[in-house]
Design a protein around this motif. Structure first.
Motif, PDB file in Angstrom:
ATOM      1  N   ARG A   1      -1.820   1.970  61.882  1.00  0.00           N
ATOM      2  CA  ARG A   1      -1.394   3.333  61.856  1.00  0.00           C
ATOM      3  C   ARG A   1      -0.176   3.141  61.879  1.00  0.00           C
ATOM      4  N   GLN A   2       0.721   2.316  62.065  1.00  0.00           N
ATOM      5  CA  GLN A   2       2.283   2.113  62.285  1.00  0.00           C
ATOM      6  C   GLN A   2       2.666   1.936  60.806  1.00  0.00           C
ATOM      7  N   ALA A   3       3.921   2.715  60.595  1.00  0.00           N
ATOM      8  CA  ALA A   3       4.379   2.908  59.086  1.00  0.00           C
ATOM      9  C   ALA A   3       4.805   1.516  58.885  1.00  0.00           C
ATOM     10  N   ARG A   4       4.733   1.014  57.858  1.00  0.00           N
ATOM     11  CA  ARG A   4       5.370  -0.194  57.293  1.00  0.00           C
ATOM     12  C   ARG A   4       6.660  -0.007  56.663  1.00  0.00           C
ATOM     13  N   PRO A   5       7.624  -0.766  57.008  1.00  0.00           N
ATOM     14  CA  PRO A   5       8.894  -0.499  56.353  1.00  0.00           C
ATOM     15  C   PRO A   5       8.745  -0.877  54.959  1.00  0.00           C
ATOM     16  N   ALA A   6       9.831   0.192  54.299  1.00  0.00           N
ATOM     17  CA  ALA A   6       9.807   0.465  52.868  1.00  0.00           C
ATOM     18  C   ALA A   6      10.732  -0.994  52.291  1.00  0.00           C
ATOM     19  N   ARG A   7      10.320  -1.324  51.128  1.00  0.00           N
ATOM     20  CA  ARG A   7      10.993  -2.244  50.519  1.00  0.00           C
ATOM     21  C   ARG A   7      12.084  -1.945  49.594  1.00  0.00           C
ATOM     22  N   ALA A   8      12.997  -2.518  49.557  1.00  0.00           N
ATOM     23  CA  ALA A   8      14.258  -2.042  48.539  1.00  0.00           C
ATOM     24  C   ALA A   8      13.695  -2.025  47.211  1.00  0.00           C
ATOM     25  N   VAL A   9      12.922  -3.041  47.033  1.00  0.00           N
ATOM     26  CA  VAL A   9      12.404  -3.174  45.487  1.00  0.00           C
ATOM     27  C   VAL A   9      11.060  -3.683  45.610  1.00  0.00           C
ATOM     28  N   SER A  10      10.040  -3.282  44.847  1.00  0.00           N
ATOM     29  CA  SER A  10       8.729  -3.994  44.734  1.00  0.00           C
ATOM     30  C   SER A  10       9.062  -5.268  43.960  1.00  0.00           C
ATOM     31  N   PRO A  11       8.288  -6.656  44.552  1.00  0.00           N
ATOM     32  CA  PRO A  11       8.209  -7.784  43.793  1.00  0.00           C
ATOM     33  C   PRO A  11       7.869  -7.510  42.245  1.00  0.00           C
ATOM     34  N   GLU A  12       6.862  -6.537  42.329  1.00  0.00           N
ATOM     35  CA  GLU A  12       6.166  -6.267  40.868  1.00  0.00           C
ATOM     36  C   GLU A  12       6.939  -5.601  39.843  1.00  0.00           C
ATOM     37  N   LEU A  13       7.952  -4.646  40.299  1.00  0.00           N
ATOM     38  CA  LEU A  13       8.644  -3.807  39.591  1.00  0.00           C
ATOM     39  C   LEU A  13       9.830  -4.839  38.754  1.00  0.00           C
ATOM     40  N   VAL A  14       9.460  -4.931  37.346  1.00  0.00           N
ATOM     41  CA  VAL A  14      10.363  -5.394  36.578  1.00  0.00           C
ATOM     42  C   VAL A  14      11.683  -4.612  36.013  1.00  0.00           C
ATOM     43  N   ALA A  15      11.434  -3.558  35.608  1.00  0.00           N
ATOM     44  CA  ALA A  15      12.432  -2.581  35.431  1.00  0.00           C
ATOM     45  C   ALA A  15      12.192  -1.117  35.636  1.00  0.00           C
ATOM     46  N   LEU A  16      13.106  -0.258  35.551  1.00  0.00           N
ATOM     47  CA  LEU A  16      12.826   1.135  35.861  1.00  0.00           C
ATOM     48  C   LEU A  16      13.574   1.774  34.722  1.00  0.00           C
ATOM     49  N   TYR A  17      13.141   2.519  33.922  1.00  0.00           N
ATOM     50  CA  TYR A  17      13.621   3.383  33.109  1.00  0.00           C
ATOM     51  C   TYR A  17      13.834   4.855  33.352  1.00  0.00           C
ATOM     52  N   ASP A  18      15.029   5.493  33.279  1.00  0.00           N
ATOM     53  CA  ASP A  18      15.007   7.126  33.385  1.00  0.00           C
ATOM     54  C   ASP A  18      14.053   7.784  32.808  1.00  0.00           C
TER      55      ASP A  18
ATOM     56  N   TRP B   1       7.933   2.702  34.788  1.00  0.00           N
ATOM     57  CA  TRP B   1       8.227   1.646  35.363  1.00  0.00           C
ATOM     58  C   TRP B   1       7.492   0.514  34.758  1.00  0.00           C
ATOM     59  N   HIS B   2       8.165  -0.540  34.624  1.00  0.00           N
ATOM     60  CA  HIS B   2       7.626  -1.902  33.898  1.00  0.00           C
ATOM     61  C   HIS B   2       7.258  -2.747  35.127  1.00  0.00           C
ATOM     62  N   LEU B   3       5.880  -2.991  35.308  1.00  0.00           N
ATOM     63  CA  LEU B   3       5.161  -3.691  36.266  1.00  0.00           C
ATOM     64  C   LEU B   3       4.784  -5.060  35.871  1.00  0.00           C
ATOM     65  N   ARG B   4       4.942  -6.060  36.565  1.00  0.00           N
ATOM     66  CA  ARG B   4       4.283  -7.483  36.413  1.00  0.00           C
ATOM     67  C   ARG B   4       3.442  -7.936  37.709  1.00  0.00           C
TER      68      ARG B   4
END
Length: 247
Positions: free
Chosen positions: A65-82, A216-219
């Motif tokens: 039930r406890q909220a997990r802390p948000a990660r600054a960047v997912s390890p699977e996120l390669v790139a984010l395009y507008d 978002w480009h994911l790996r």
């Protein structure tokens, strides 16, 4: 401290350590530790186990039930395009060229691919000939959800004609070994372009054409991450889709 709620749920359903472990794809010793030592599995595994047992996941593991802390960047996120327009079509084509096992495309139309790269069908056939499983799902031009999307984009009936055009582009692939084309009538929240363990996910934003929406480009970096979420979404849509027949 033993997890008595979990023990009782397993006993009520006739589950053993081995049978539950098999269903959620973990080692039986892990399930034993959940019960006897009160260990908490990773969230995605806990959810799967709770579904198998017909229990609320938070009742079995209250700590979740406890909220997990948000990660600054997912390890699977390669790139984010507008927006999708920022991605060269060559980048999408190069990703598909590298596929060795699977290519999945889930869109309403995405006719820009064939328009910018006329050899797309040849590429898909080449990949299939090398052992890739290729699945293409385009929007059913007659579906209510496609028409609704056109109204949201303010394109009117334009999206319906684009769906028909997309199907016309892919129709020569129908019946080709290793390739299947289907039409779907779902509310599409994201377009997905997958090549093995990489994927480009194009968000759908109300009132915005897909080319102006983020990508978002994911790996894939492990089971149960963002990549798997979208891969499972593709599979769910695919199961509802209608195969396109030859002729």
């Amino acid at each position: 401290m033993p997890n008595e709620r979990l023990r009782a749920a397993m006993a009520a359903g006739g589950w053993t350590y081995a049978s539950l472990a098999h269903k959620v794809e973990v080692d039986p010793k892990s399930v034993e530790r959940w019960v006897n030592l009160g260990r908490t599995p990773r969230r995605s595994t806990a959810v799967a186990a709770a579904e198998m047992l017909g229990e609320d996941v938070h009742a079995l593991w209250p700590v979740l039930r406890q909220a997990r802390p948000a990660r600054a960047v997912s390890p699977e996120l390669v790139a984010l395009y507008d927006q999708r327009a920022d991605i060269p079509v060559s980048a999408i084509v190069d990703m598909l060229k590298q596929a060795r096992e699977r290519i999945d495309v889930l869109v309403y139309a995405a006719v820009f691919l064939h328009e910018a790269y006329p050899r797309l069908n040849d590429l898909l056939q080449e990949r299939a000939a090398e052992g890739c499983t290729v699945r293409i799902a385009v929007g059913d031009s007659e579906s209510t959800n496609v028409r609704q999307r056109g109204e949201e984009e303010r394109f009117g009936h334009g999206i319906e004609s684009r769906c028909r055009l997309a199907l016309m582009h892919y129709r020569p692939l129908v019946g080709a070994p290793g390739i299947e084309v289907r039409t779907h009538a779902t509310t599409l929240y994201n377009s997905i372009y997958r090549a093995d363990d990489e994927a480009l996910v194009n968000a759908h934003v109300w009132g915005v054409n897909a080319y102006g929406a983020p990508v978002w480009h994911l790996r894939r970096s492990g089971k149960g991450g963002m990549f798997d979420t979208y891969a499972e979404s593709f599979d769910a849509v695919w199961e509802t889709a209608t195969p396109v027949r030859e002729g």
